[in-house]
Design a protein around this motif. Structure first.
Motif, PDB file in Angstrom:
ATOM      1  N   LYS A   1       0.837  -1.185   0.000  1.00 35.12           N
ATOM      2  CA  LYS A   1       0.000   0.000   0.000  1.00 35.12           C
ATOM      3  C   LYS A   1       0.882   1.249   0.000  1.00 35.12           C
ATOM      4  N   ILE A   2       0.459   2.231  -0.783  1.00 35.07           N
ATOM      5  CA  ILE A   2       1.163   3.507  -0.870  1.00 35.07           C
ATOM      6  C   ILE A   2       0.206   4.605  -0.455  1.00 35.07           C
ATOM      7  N   LYS A   3       0.668   5.507   0.385  1.00 27.09           N
ATOM      8  CA  LYS A   3      -0.179   6.622   0.817  1.00 27.09           C
ATOM      9  C   LYS A   3      -0.469   7.557  -0.355  1.00 27.09           C
ATOM     10  N   VAL A   4      -1.734   7.898  -0.524  1.00 30.03           N
ATOM     11  CA  VAL A   4      -2.114   8.886  -1.529  1.00 30.03           C
ATOM     12  C   VAL A   4      -1.912  10.267  -0.920  1.00 30.03           C
ATOM     13  N   ARG A   5      -1.209  11.154  -1.634  1.00 28.50           N
ATOM     14  CA  ARG A   5      -0.823  12.441  -1.051  1.00 28.50           C
ATOM     15  C   ARG A   5      -1.478  13.637  -1.729  1.00 28.50           C
ATOM     16  N   ASN A   6      -1.947  13.488  -2.947  1.00 32.73           N
ATOM     17  CA  ASN A   6      -2.506  14.615  -3.692  1.00 32.73           C
ATOM     18  C   ASN A   6      -4.027  14.479  -3.764  1.00 32.73           C
ATOM     19  N   ARG A   7      -4.748  15.492  -3.292  1.00 32.27           N
ATOM     20  CA  ARG A   7      -6.203  15.402  -3.232  1.00 32.27           C
ATOM     21  C   ARG A   7      -6.877  15.706  -4.563  1.00 32.27           C
ATOM     22  N   SER A   8      -6.291  16.492  -5.402  1.00 31.55           N
ATOM     23  CA  SER A   8      -6.978  16.996  -6.591  1.00 31.55           C
ATOM     24  C   SER A   8      -7.587  15.900  -7.469  1.00 31.55           C
ATOM     25  N   PRO A   9      -6.936  14.758  -7.707  1.00 35.37           N
ATOM     26  CA  PRO A   9      -7.606  13.730  -8.509  1.00 35.37           C
ATOM     27  C   PRO A   9      -8.754  13.027  -7.772  1.00 35.37           C
ATOM     28  N   PHE A  10      -8.864  13.257  -6.469  1.00 31.91           N
ATOM     29  CA  PHE A  10      -9.861  12.542  -5.665  1.00 31.91           C
ATOM     30  C   PHE A  10     -10.881  13.503  -5.041  1.00 31.91           C
TER      31      PHE A  10
ATOM     32  N   LEU B   1      -4.150  16.528   4.470  1.00 30.23           N
ATOM     33  CA  LEU B   1      -3.610  17.000   5.740  1.00 30.23           C
ATOM     34  C   LEU B   1      -2.260  16.333   6.022  1.00 30.23           C
ATOM     35  N   LEU B   2      -1.562  16.892   7.001  1.00 23.12           N
ATOM     36  CA  LEU B   2      -0.325  16.290   7.492  1.00 23.12           C
ATOM     37  C   LEU B   2      -0.651  15.418   8.697  1.00 23.12           C
ATOM     38  N   ASP B   3      -0.104  14.199   8.720  1.00 28.36           N
ATOM     39  CA  ASP B   3      -0.334  13.316   9.858  1.00 28.36           C
ATOM     40  C   ASP B   3       0.606  13.711  11.012  1.00 28.36           C
ATOM     41  N   PRO B   4       0.493  13.089  12.187  1.00 27.12           N
ATOM     42  CA  PRO B   4       1.357  13.464  13.320  1.00 27.12           C
ATOM     43  C   PRO B   4       2.845  13.325  13.042  1.00 27.12           C
ATOM     44  N   GLN B   5       3.236  12.532  12.027  1.00 33.24           N
ATOM     45  CA  GLN B   5       4.653  12.401  11.667  1.00 33.24           C
ATOM     46  C   GLN B   5       5.085  13.434  10.628  1.00 33.24           C
ATOM     47  N   GLY B   6       4.157  14.307  10.234  1.00 31.94           N
ATOM     48  CA  GLY B   6       4.487  15.346   9.266  1.00 31.94           C
ATOM     49  C   GLY B   6       4.389  14.914   7.821  1.00 31.94           C
ATOM     50  N   GLU B   7       3.828  13.743   7.530  1.00 29.65           N
ATOM     51  CA  GLU B   7       3.686  13.260   6.165  1.00 29.65           C
ATOM     52  C   GLU B   7       2.307  13.606   5.619  1.00 29.65           C
ATOM     53  N   LYS B   8       2.260  14.030   4.363  1.00 28.24           N
ATOM     54  CA  LYS B   8       1.004  14.416   3.748  1.00 28.24           C
ATOM     55  C   LYS B   8       0.191  13.172   3.384  1.00 28.24           C
TER      56      LYS B   8
ATOM     57  N   GLU C   1      -3.648  12.017  19.442  1.00 30.34           N
ATOM     58  CA  GLU C   1      -2.606  12.732  18.703  1.00 30.34           C
ATOM     59  C   GLU C   1      -3.107  13.159  17.328  1.00 30.34           C
ATOM     60  N   PHE C   2      -3.895  12.276  16.677  1.00 31.19           N
ATOM     61  CA  PHE C   2      -4.454  12.621  15.368  1.00 31.19           C
ATOM     62  C   PHE C   2      -5.394  13.818  15.478  1.00 31.19           C
ATOM     63  N   SER C   3      -6.278  13.805  16.469  1.00 35.15           N
ATOM     64  CA  SER C   3      -7.238  14.898  16.626  1.00 35.15           C
ATOM     65  C   SER C   3      -6.528  16.219  16.871  1.00 35.15           C
ATOM     66  N   ARG C   4      -5.524  16.213  17.736  1.00 33.91           N
ATOM     67  CA  ARG C   4      -4.784  17.441  18.012  1.00 33.91           C
ATOM     68  C   ARG C   4      -4.028  17.927  16.772  1.00 33.91           C
ATOM     69  N   CYS C   5      -3.467  16.990  16.035  1.00 33.10           N
ATOM     70  CA  CYS C   5      -2.696  17.345  14.841  1.00 33.10           C
ATOM     71  C   CYS C   5      -3.601  17.991  13.788  1.00 33.10           C
ATOM     72  N   PHE C   6      -4.779  17.403  13.548  1.00 34.16           N
ATOM     73  CA  PHE C   6      -5.682  17.945  12.538  1.00 34.16           C
ATOM     74  C   PHE C   6      -6.318  19.255  12.998  1.00 34.16           C
ATOM     75  N   ALA C   7      -6.606  19.367  14.298  1.00 33.20           N
ATOM     76  CA  ALA C   7      -7.163  20.628  14.809  1.00 33.20           C
ATOM     77  C   ALA C   7      -6.180  21.769  14.651  1.00 33.20           C
ATOM     78  N   SER C   8      -4.886  21.476  14.797  1.00 28.82           N
ATOM     79  CA  SER C   8      -3.868  22.522  14.637  1.00 28.82           C
ATOM     80  C   SER C   8      -3.749  22.991  13.196  1.00 28.82           C
ATOM     81  N   GLN C   9      -4.290  22.203  12.234  1.00 29.42           N
ATOM     82  CA  GLN C   9      -4.254  22.582  10.830  1.00 29.42           C
ATOM     83  C   GLN C   9      -5.551  23.252  10.375  1.00 29.42           C
TER      84      GLN C   9
END
Length: 293
Positions: free
Chosen positions: A57-66, A132-139, A201-209
């Motif tokens: 599995k590969i993380k999808v990083r670009n939203r525009s096609p989706f 969004l960026l996850d808690p590890q800073g990856e898109k 950690e996820f909730s705090r990370c997304f709220a900060s964005q």
């Protein structure tokens, strides 16, 4: 035409899947009113992946096609593949107001004064794709369900369907790309709900964005857990104070009756023998002749 082709291009030749990166744990049932609606805790969060030929599995990083991809949520039983989102409402004869029959934890049938049906899972049942960026800073591309509530207590799972809305242009039905289930979770009656957890950690990370997710600290979580217990203790103390005040009022009334000699009990003699009597002031200022030497 080019934009439409770019939108549906990711579904051609590739397989996509969603994984739960934050599972629901529990919730407090909200009944059939909306005055005190509590959300499923913690917020269910899913992430979009692209499957590789070797099963990776590969993380999808670009939203525009989706941009036209969504995830739809539904309520299911915890142990069997049966939906639990529909609550049947039927008329009850010989009574006024709503009457609930005894219902098993996995049953979705109630008896209420209506011939309609309603939903047990309420709130925002559909999530768009968020970049969004996850808690590890990856898109990554995430689907977030921060407004879900369950009306009836019991044990459930959430079913999530990944859907491509762009396929409506070529067919009459939405294309379901993937389906996943959450771990089982329990919905408590209000008086048994143990309280909310501290925000993850996820909730705090997304709220900060900038995402609108309620963030609670340790003190707030503990406060939420003890709120109902404190309310119950306060009601008990108020009841004790009310009872004590009533006893004191009764005691004061009894003493008043005793002093006036209106009590028929044995205290009447004691009240009449008190060393207090009315003195005529004229006898002091103008003593009688018999009192002179």
């Amino acid at each position: 035409m080019k934009d439409h082709q770019d939108t549906i291009l990711p579904s051609m030749g590739y397989q996509y899947t969603i994984d739960l990166c934050q599972q629901p744990i529990h919730a407090r049932c909200c009944g059939f009113g909306n005055k005190d609606r509590r959300h499923i805790d913690p917020v269910p969060i899913l992430q979009l992946y692209q499957m590789t030929d070797n099963g990776g599995k590969i993380k999808v990083r670009n939203r525009s096609p989706f941009s036209k991809w969504i995830v739809h949520c539904d309520l299911y039983a915890d142990d069997v593949d049966e939906p639990r989102n529909v609550v049947h409402l039927s008329s009850v004869s010989g009574g006024g107001g709503a009457r609930h029959k005894s219902v098993s934890l996995n049953s979705s049938i109630l008896s209420l004064p209506s011939a309609n049906v309603t939903k047990s899972l309420i709130g925002s049942l559909v999530s768009n794709a968020y970049e969004l960026l996850d808690p590890q800073g990856e898109k990554g591309i995430f689907f977030i369900f921060d407004d879900l509530s369950v009306r009836i207590e019991g044990h459930y799972r959430l079913r999530f369907n990944l859907m491509n809305l762009s396929t409506v242009a070529t067919s009459d039905q939405y294309s379901i790309m993937d389906t996943v289930y959450s771990a089982p979770f329990k919905v408590y009656a209000p008086k048994y709900f143990p309280g909310i957890h501290e925000s993850t950690e996820f909730s705090r990370c997304f709220a900060s964005q900038g995402l609108r997710i309620a963030v609670r600290g340790v003190k707030e979580a503990r406060k939420g857990k003890r709120k109902e217990q404190v309310d119950n203790e306060l009601r008990i103390e108020q009841g004790k104070e009310s009872s004590l005040k009533q006893v004191q009022d009764d005691t004061v009334d009894d003493d008043h009756h005793d002093i006036q000699g209106q009590d028929s009990s044995g205290n009447h003699a004691q009240a009449s023998s008190l060393p207090y009597s009315r003195i005529d002031i004229s006898s002091v200022l103008h003593p009688t002749s018999s009192s002179s030497p």
